[in-house]
Write an enzyme that holds these catalytic residues in place. Structure first.
Site, PDB file in Angstrom:
ATOM      1  N   GLU A  94       0.864  -1.587   0.081  1.00 60.35           N
ATOM      2  CA  GLU A  94      -0.221   0.116   0.260  1.00 60.35           C
ATOM      3  C   GLU A  94       0.912   1.049  -0.262  1.00 60.35           C
ATOM      4  O   GLU A  94       1.633   0.533   0.506  1.00 60.35           O
ATOM      5  CB  GLU A  94      -1.119  -0.325   1.208  1.00 60.35           C
ATOM      6  CG  GLU A  94      -2.014  -1.269   1.781  1.00 60.35           C
ATOM      7  CD  GLU A  94      -3.053  -1.522   2.256  1.00 60.35           C
ATOM      8  OE1 GLU A  94      -3.605  -1.930   1.929  1.00 60.35           O
ATOM      9  OE2 GLU A  94      -2.232  -1.202   3.266  1.00 60.35           O
ATOM     10  N   CYS A 107       2.886   8.912   1.067  1.00 61.21           N
ATOM     11  CA  CYS A 107       3.428   7.458   1.419  1.00 61.21           C
ATOM     12  C   CYS A 107       3.918   6.195   0.887  1.00 61.21           C
ATOM     13  O   CYS A 107       3.219   5.914   0.722  1.00 61.21           O
ATOM     14  CB  CYS A 107       2.958   7.623   2.702  1.00 61.21           C
ATOM     15  SG  CYS A 107       3.576   6.109   4.713  1.00 61.21           S
ATOM     16  N   CYS A 114       6.208  -7.523   6.520  1.00 56.34           N
ATOM     17  CA  CYS A 114       7.542  -6.573   7.956  1.00 56.34           C
ATOM     18  C   CYS A 114       7.626  -7.585   8.651  1.00 56.34           C
ATOM     19  O   CYS A 114       6.614  -8.889   9.323  1.00 56.34           O
ATOM     20  CB  CYS A 114       6.731  -5.105   8.140  1.00 56.34           C
ATOM     21  SG  CYS A 114       7.939  -4.313   9.392  1.00 56.34           S
ATOM     22  N   CYS A 118       5.806  -4.745  15.570  1.00 55.45           N
ATOM     23  CA  CYS A 118       5.850  -4.005  16.685  1.00 55.45           C
ATOM     24  C   CYS A 118       4.323  -4.208  17.122  1.00 55.45           C
ATOM     25  O   CYS A 118       3.273  -4.415  16.177  1.00 55.45           O
ATOM     26  CB  CYS A 118       6.022  -2.508  15.946  1.00 55.45           C
ATOM     27  SG  CYS A 118       7.544  -2.219  15.628  1.00 55.45           S
ATOM     28  N   CYS A 121       1.330  -1.573  15.469  1.00 55.79           N
ATOM     29  CA  CYS A 121       1.348  -1.911  14.526  1.00 55.79           C
ATOM     30  C   CYS A 121       0.241  -2.839  13.427  1.00 55.79           C
ATOM     31  O   CYS A 121       1.030  -3.986  13.837  1.00 55.79           O
ATOM     32  CB  CYS A 121       2.668  -1.354  14.130  1.00 55.79           C
ATOM     33  SG  CYS A 121       2.281  -1.504  11.815  1.00 55.79           S
ATOM     34  N   CYS A 339      -1.465   6.320  10.197  1.00 50.29           N
ATOM     35  CA  CYS A 339       0.477   5.723  10.290  1.00 50.29           C
ATOM     36  C   CYS A 339      -0.516   4.151  10.985  1.00 50.29           C
ATOM     37  O   CYS A 339      -1.147   3.552  11.834  1.00 50.29           O
ATOM     38  CB  CYS A 339       1.151   6.356  11.315  1.00 50.29           C
ATOM     39  SG  CYS A 339       1.673   8.160  10.643  1.00 50.29           S
TER      40      CYS A 339
HETATM   41  N1  SAH Z   1       9.109   0.377   9.889  1.00 49.60           N
HETATM   42  C1  SAH Z   1       9.272   1.923  10.032  1.00 49.60           C
HETATM   43  C2  SAH Z   1       8.457   3.054   8.819  1.00 49.60           C
HETATM   44  C3  SAH Z   1       6.772   2.377   8.775  1.00 49.60           C
HETATM   45  S1  SAH Z   1       5.718   3.508  10.014  1.00 49.60           S
HETATM   46  C4  SAH Z   1       9.563   2.639  11.484  1.00 49.60           C
HETATM   47  O1  SAH Z   1       9.282   1.828  12.281  1.00 49.60           O
HETATM   48  O2  SAH Z   1       9.812   3.381  11.358  1.00 49.60           O
HETATM   49  C5  SAH Z   1       5.583   4.318   9.931  1.00 49.60           C
HETATM   50  C6  SAH Z   1       5.457   5.187  11.316  1.00 49.60           C
HETATM   51  O3  SAH Z   1       4.160   5.028  11.804  1.00 49.60           O
HETATM   52  C7  SAH Z   1       6.304   4.808  12.432  1.00 49.60           C
HETATM   53  O4  SAH Z   1       6.506   5.972  13.728  1.00 49.60           O
HETATM   54  C8  SAH Z   1       5.152   3.970  13.406  1.00 49.60           C
HETATM   55  O5  SAH Z   1       5.876   3.513  14.783  1.00 49.60           O
HETATM   56  C9  SAH Z   1       4.022   4.511  13.538  1.00 49.60           C
HETATM   57  N2  SAH Z   1       2.653   3.864  13.506  1.00 49.60           N
HETATM   58  C10 SAH Z   1       2.791   2.248  13.338  1.00 49.60           C
HETATM   59  N3  SAH Z   1       1.918   1.601  13.880  1.00 49.60           N
HETATM   60  C11 SAH Z   1       1.456   2.577  13.985  1.00 49.60           C
HETATM   61  C12 SAH Z   1      -0.373   3.180  14.747  1.00 49.60           C
HETATM   62  N4  SAH Z   1      -1.416   2.366  15.450  1.00 49.60           N
HETATM   63  N5  SAH Z   1      -0.479   4.401  14.529  1.00 49.60           N
HETATM   64  C13 SAH Z   1       0.299   5.207  14.408  1.00 49.60           C
HETATM   65  N6  SAH Z   1       1.099   5.425  14.123  1.00 49.60           N
HETATM   66  C14 SAH Z   1       1.585   4.197  13.722  1.00 49.60           C
END
Ligand code: SAH
Length: 364
Positions: A94, A107, A114, A118, A121, A339
């Site tokens: 996406e 974006c 991945c 996390c 996420c 995000c």
């Molecule tokens: N893998 C990379 C880039 C992808 S995520 C990273 O971890 O930075 C881009 C941003 O969105 C990151 O800061 C991530 O932590 C955040 N993110 C992930 N899940 C989220 C959520 N549920 N709500 C808000 N931000 C989130």
């Protein structure tokens, strides 16, 4: 008979020249091919209209182009558009078009799925299937830029590597894509308009410094202590905060660029003034800025968003310590484009028992 076809966009300039020579064509044809690939973004060899038909046929016999195709599009009420792109081998990633008054941001994703898991996420619930190629990353930018031109009559101004996947675990292709995006005979954009976000791979952050990266770097910190960060981000076990700080200092020293920390505020987890104080101490060591991110719910209810007043208090505390902090409101939430909400429903998810999470407080 036929060996594995060459993906034209996996070739360097020199390799394209060699292939052109091998096919008996004049050297200037290599430049034409290159521009069709990286400036005009041809989606098929047959579309390279100023090349002789016989040359196109010879090229097509030896090589292929594997562009992403748009599989689906969803429009948010706030103007955000989420695109599902299909890869030649049937995966879906996406990308998101995010228009604001002052910017048009793309974006983009860098991996199918991945590997980092996390806890907060949605992409982290997927397996990592494969890395995207540089060409596939550029395709997302190109498609989103075209969409902005067509619908909004505005050019793309910024690119963020904040979609699916971890950019620093697909280092070569991410760097390759940025090289093409910034090249005068590519998209000719300034690296200052590009931000790469990483969950924090210390070794690769150091490498960015060594390689003199010119784009912006953001690090997903989300918690100011290992005890807390480890419960949300398994990657913290092998890349703890002190190691990340060391790597970021190295990066900043070599590039002269400060970093930005991303910090999702989770209610009662990392949003106290004590957390703000700990975060401020880390920022002070790096002259780092902070983007405070609203949590976008992704499912299991384990995390909650911090109330607005608490977020404001957190931000004010940081500002009081002289640290630039902004609260970033999420866009495209109604279409799961915000995000952490990017997750292609067709890819296999991890089963519950496969989650790599540890209970809170447990040491690695
Ligand atoms: N893998 C990379 C880039 C992808 S995520 C990273 O971890 O930075 C881009 C941003 O969105 C990151 O800061 C991530 O932590 C955040 N993110 C992930 N899940 C989220 C959520 N549920 N709500 C808000 N931000 C989130």
């Amino acid at each position: 008979m036929n060996t594995k076809p060459i993906d034209l966009r996996e070739l360097s300039k020199e390799e394209v020249s060699a292939l052109v020579a091998e096919l008996g064509e004049k050297p200037y044809r290599a430049k034409q091919v290159w521009e069709w690939l990286w400036k005009k973004h041809a989606s098929a060899i047959g579309d390279m209209s100023d090349l002789p038909k016989s040359f196109r046929a010879a090229l097509a016999e030896r090589s292929v182009l594997r562009p992403l195709t748009v599989a689906e599009e969803q429009n948010s009420t706030d103007g955000t558009v989420k695109c599902a792109f299909r890869t030649w081998d049937g995966h879906v990633v996406e990308g998101v078009l995010i228009p604001t008054q002052s910017r048009i941001t793309a974006c983009v994703s860098c991996q199918v799925g991945c590997s980092l898991n996390c806890a907060f996420c949605a992409t982290g619930q997927l397996r990592r299937i494969r890395n995207l190629t540089a060409g596939e990353i550029v395709d997302q930018v190109v498609n989103i830029a075209r969409m902005a031109e067509e619908r909004l009559q505005r050019p793309l101004t910024n690119i963020v590597y904040m979609g699916m996947g971890e950019p620093l675990l697909n280092y070569a292709n991410v760097m390759g894509s940025i090289a093409h995006i910034c090249a005068p005979d590519g998209m000719d954009m300034s690296p200052r308009r590009i931000t790469v976000s990483t969950a924090g791979i210390a070794k690769m952050i150091r490498k960015l410094g060594d390689d003199g990266a010119k784009f912006n770097l953001a690090l997903s910190l989300h918690a100011p202590t290992d005890a807390k960060r480890g419960t949300m981000m398994p990657i913290n076990d092998s890349n703890n905060i002190e190691e990340l700080i060391g790597a970021l200092q190295h990066y900043t020293r070599l590039t002269g660029k400060p970093v930005t920390f991303e910090y999702i505020l989770f209610r009662d987890l990392n949003d106290s003034l004590e957390d703000a104080r700990d975060l401020a101490r880390i920022c002070a060591r790096l002259h780092a800025k902070v983007n405070l991110i609203e949590y976008n719910p992704t499912g299991d209810g384990r995390f909650q968003r911090t109330p607005a007043e608490r977020a404001d208090a957190f931000r004010s505390f940081l500002e009081g310590k002289g640290i630039t902090a902004r609260i970033r409101r999420s866009r495209g939430r109604d279409i799961d484009a915000a995000c952490g909400q990017l997750a292609n429903k067709n890819e296999p998810a991890l089963a519950a028992g496969e989650r790599l999470l540890k209970p809170a407080g447990q040491k690695p």
